[in-house]
Design an enzyme around this catalytic site. Structure first.
Site, PDB file in Angstrom:
ATOM      1  N   GLU A 270      62.326  16.173-103.502  1.00 20.29           N
ATOM      2  CA  GLU A 270      62.228  16.643-101.953  1.00 20.29           C
ATOM      3  C   GLU A 270      63.549  16.445-101.417  1.00 20.29           C
ATOM      4  O   GLU A 270      63.903  15.418-101.640  1.00 20.29           O
ATOM      5  CB  GLU A 270      61.028  15.800-101.315  1.00 20.29           C
ATOM      6  CG  GLU A 270      59.591  15.961-102.011  1.00 20.29           C
ATOM      7  CD  GLU A 270      58.652  15.216-101.123  1.00 20.29           C
ATOM      8  OE1 GLU A 270      58.868  14.536-100.240  1.00 20.29           O
ATOM      9  OE2 GLU A 270      57.463  15.351-101.825  1.00 20.29           O
ATOM     10  N   HIS A 288      56.086  18.101 -96.566  1.00 20.68           N
ATOM     11  CA  HIS A 288      55.802  16.705 -96.777  1.00 20.68           C
ATOM     12  C   HIS A 288      55.292  16.139 -95.487  1.00 20.68           C
ATOM     13  O   HIS A 288      55.772  15.103 -94.728  1.00 20.68           O
ATOM     14  CB  HIS A 288      56.823  15.651 -97.182  1.00 20.68           C
ATOM     15  CG  HIS A 288      55.938  14.436 -97.804  1.00 20.68           C
ATOM     16  ND1 HIS A 288      56.413  13.822 -99.021  1.00 20.68           N
ATOM     17  CD2 HIS A 288      54.922  13.676 -97.418  1.00 20.68           C
ATOM     18  CE1 HIS A 288      55.784  12.749 -99.297  1.00 20.68           C
ATOM     19  NE2 HIS A 288      54.684  12.892 -98.541  1.00 20.68           N
TER      20      HIS A 288
HETATM   21  P1  NAD Z   1      43.630   5.504-102.418  1.00 18.66           P
HETATM   22  O1  NAD Z   1      44.189   4.510-103.048  1.00 18.66           O
HETATM   23  O2  NAD Z   1      42.631   5.199-101.339  1.00 18.66           O
HETATM   24  O3  NAD Z   1      42.510   6.189-103.444  1.00 18.66           O
HETATM   25  C1  NAD Z   1      43.211   6.985-104.708  1.00 18.66           C
HETATM   26  C2  NAD Z   1      42.063   7.131-105.650  1.00 18.66           C
HETATM   27  O4  NAD Z   1      42.489   7.576-106.594  1.00 18.66           O
HETATM   28  C3  NAD Z   1      41.076   5.758-105.802  1.00 18.66           C
HETATM   29  O5  NAD Z   1      39.910   5.739-105.383  1.00 18.66           O
HETATM   30  C4  NAD Z   1      41.559   5.648-107.492  1.00 18.66           C
HETATM   31  O6  NAD Z   1      40.606   5.091-108.349  1.00 18.66           O
HETATM   32  C5  NAD Z   1      41.720   7.209-107.753  1.00 18.66           C
HETATM   33  N1  NAD Z   1      42.514   7.367-109.036  1.00 18.66           N
HETATM   34  C6  NAD Z   1      43.649   6.859-109.476  1.00 18.66           C
HETATM   35  N2  NAD Z   1      43.779   7.238-110.654  1.00 18.66           N
HETATM   36  C7  NAD Z   1      43.064   8.464-110.854  1.00 18.66           C
HETATM   37  C8  NAD Z   1      43.077   9.441-111.975  1.00 18.66           C
HETATM   38  N3  NAD Z   1      43.853   9.509-112.999  1.00 18.66           N
HETATM   39  N4  NAD Z   1      41.907  10.214-111.771  1.00 18.66           N
HETATM   40  C9  NAD Z   1      41.003  10.168-110.739  1.00 18.66           C
HETATM   41  N5  NAD Z   1      41.112   9.214-109.892  1.00 18.66           N
HETATM   42  C10 NAD Z   1      42.186   8.402-109.813  1.00 18.66           C
HETATM   43  O7  NAD Z   1      44.675   6.462-101.912  1.00 18.66           O
HETATM   44  P2  NAD Z   1      44.816   7.561-100.603  1.00 18.66           P
HETATM   45  O8  NAD Z   1      45.212   6.798 -99.495  1.00 18.66           O
HETATM   46  O9  NAD Z   1      43.584   8.413-100.643  1.00 18.66           O
HETATM   47  O10 NAD Z   1      46.146   8.449-101.041  1.00 18.66           O
HETATM   48  C11 NAD Z   1      46.121   9.313-101.955  1.00 18.66           C
HETATM   49  C12 NAD Z   1      47.550   9.895-102.208  1.00 18.66           C
HETATM   50  O11 NAD Z   1      48.002  10.571-101.212  1.00 18.66           O
HETATM   51  C13 NAD Z   1      48.350   9.016-102.709  1.00 18.66           C
HETATM   52  O12 NAD Z   1      49.299   9.622-103.940  1.00 18.66           O
HETATM   53  C14 NAD Z   1      49.365   8.794-101.574  1.00 18.66           C
HETATM   54  O13 NAD Z   1      50.816   8.612-101.918  1.00 18.66           O
HETATM   55  C15 NAD Z   1      49.219  10.280-100.926  1.00 18.66           C
HETATM   56  N6  NAD Z   1      49.700  10.635 -99.411  1.00 18.66           N
HETATM   57  C16 NAD Z   1      50.315  11.594 -99.241  1.00 18.66           C
HETATM   58  C17 NAD Z   1      50.675  11.746 -97.831  1.00 18.66           C
HETATM   59  C18 NAD Z   1      51.431  12.710 -97.264  1.00 18.66           C
HETATM   60  O14 NAD Z   1      52.343  12.824 -96.503  1.00 18.66           O
HETATM   61  N7  NAD Z   1      51.254  14.039 -98.062  1.00 18.66           N
HETATM   62  C19 NAD Z   1      50.525  10.770 -96.719  1.00 18.66           C
HETATM   63  C20 NAD Z   1      49.507   9.759 -97.159  1.00 18.66           C
HETATM   64  C21 NAD Z   1      49.244   9.477 -98.687  1.00 18.66           C
END
Ligand code: NAD
Length: 315
Positions: A270, A288
């Protein structure tokens, strides 16, 4: 008029610009807060010993030398999700607690996912660009509706759950896959979703959206083999982390019509270097911006402020 009087809970240095609501909450509960959003590393090293806690966003790198100079430091708080800019190992070794606010941007990201789905379905970015270029190509912009389409959610944590709830309001069928799905069945039922296997999410969904962390296990989780299982009419949405998707394989899949399109908020690198991906017509790109809402920024600062208060009140 009665003046508020507090014993000082501790001294906090806010090193990056954060929403002022969190600073107000800290001050109201008895912290003495200094706000130095432009502070440089050398100045921070020489001043950090005066403080019990540091609050940072992304700009300040909390390195080992800073932590070592912080002889009174008890907590380092990151107003945001990741901890990439904090040497967590060095902090832990010194008994310094590191906190963050992973729950703050969940709704913002979930709403972006809905926006990206609508943008893909109704070609909104293309429609906007065409009118601004003086074109009137109505009949080339026929889209489709989200109603009755199948949304596949991979990762049913904070964001995946909210995406499911919102998608239901659009009358979508929601398929859910998570590695700990047995523990999440109450929430699956609550949102009216269906728990399915990884293979089923890929092969049945009209949209596949990723909401999992980037770990050694999830790096390139979606690659050539997975694109091969998706419908030719399906779309991929990635707002999680770029490297969960093999971008080279995504370019191939998009060019070969293995899938219909994609919407990306995150990239392997990025800003993204892979022009052959970002210049494709069937890809919608955002820089992002998942967490870039006023509400999420406010929540970042309020959540870390509340966590700090709890920690210091507990002693
Ligand atoms: P979270 O920890 O609440 O949930 C993640 C879920 O994924 C969990 O339930 C876990 O069991 C599941 N998981 C892990 N590995 C897996 C796999 N191989 N297959 C299926 N399920 C799996 O996370 P969240 O807060 O919901 O965030 C999710 C993603 O969003 C993260 O990668 C975070 O970095 C990203 N994010 C991006 C932004 C953005 O600006 N675009 C902002 C916030 C978060």
């Amino acid at each position: 008029m009665q003046l508020k009087s507090h014993s000082c809970l501790g001294r906090v240095l806010v090193c990056d610009s954060i929403h002022d609501e969190g600073i107000r909450i800290l001050e109201d509960s008895g912290f003495k807060v200094d706000f130095k959003p432009l502070i440089k590393a050398e100045e921070l090293i020489s001043e950090v010993s005066k403080y019990d806690a540091l609050v940072v966003r992304s700009r300040t790198r909390v390195t080992k030398p800073i932590l070592e100079a912080g002889e009174n430091l008890k907590v380092v708080a990151r107003a945001g999700v990741g901890l990439d800019n904090i040497d967590v190992e060095a902090a832990t070794k010194r008994g310094i607690i590191v906190i963050n606010s992973p729950e703050a941007p969940s709704n913002a990201v979930a709403e972006l996912v809905i926006g990206l789905m609508l943008s893909l379905a109704r070609k909104i970015p293309e429609a906007d660009a065409s009118v601004k270029q003086g074109e009137w190509i109505k009949n080339r912009l026929t889209g489709f509706e989200l109603k009755n389409k199948i949304l596949g959610i991979i990762g049913f944590g904070k964001i995946g759950y909210l995406v499911a709830k919102k998608a239901k309001a659009f009358d979508m069928r929601v398929l859910i896959h998570d590695v700990i799905i047995e523990e999440l069945m109450n929430q699956v039922r609550e949102v009216g979703g269906e728990a399915v296997s990884f293979e089923e999410v890929l092969s049945i969904s009209d949209f596949v959206t990723l909401h999992i962390p980037l770990t050694p296990d999830t790096r390139y989780l979606i690659g050539e083999k997975e694109f091969g299982k998706m419908k030719g009419s399906a779309y991929l949405i990635n707002t999680s982390r770029g490297a969960i998707v093999d971008e080279a394989a995504l370019v191939k899949a998009l060019k070969a019509g293995k899938i219909a399109g994609a919407a990306l908020d995150v990239y392997e690198e990025e800003p993204p270097k892979r022009k052959e991906l970002t210049e494709l017509k069937n890809v919608i790109c955002t820089p992002h911006i998942g967490a870039e809402t006023v509400e999420a920024q406010r929540a970042n600062s309020v959540i870390v402020a509340e966590k700090l208060i709890k920690l210091f009140k507990k002693g």
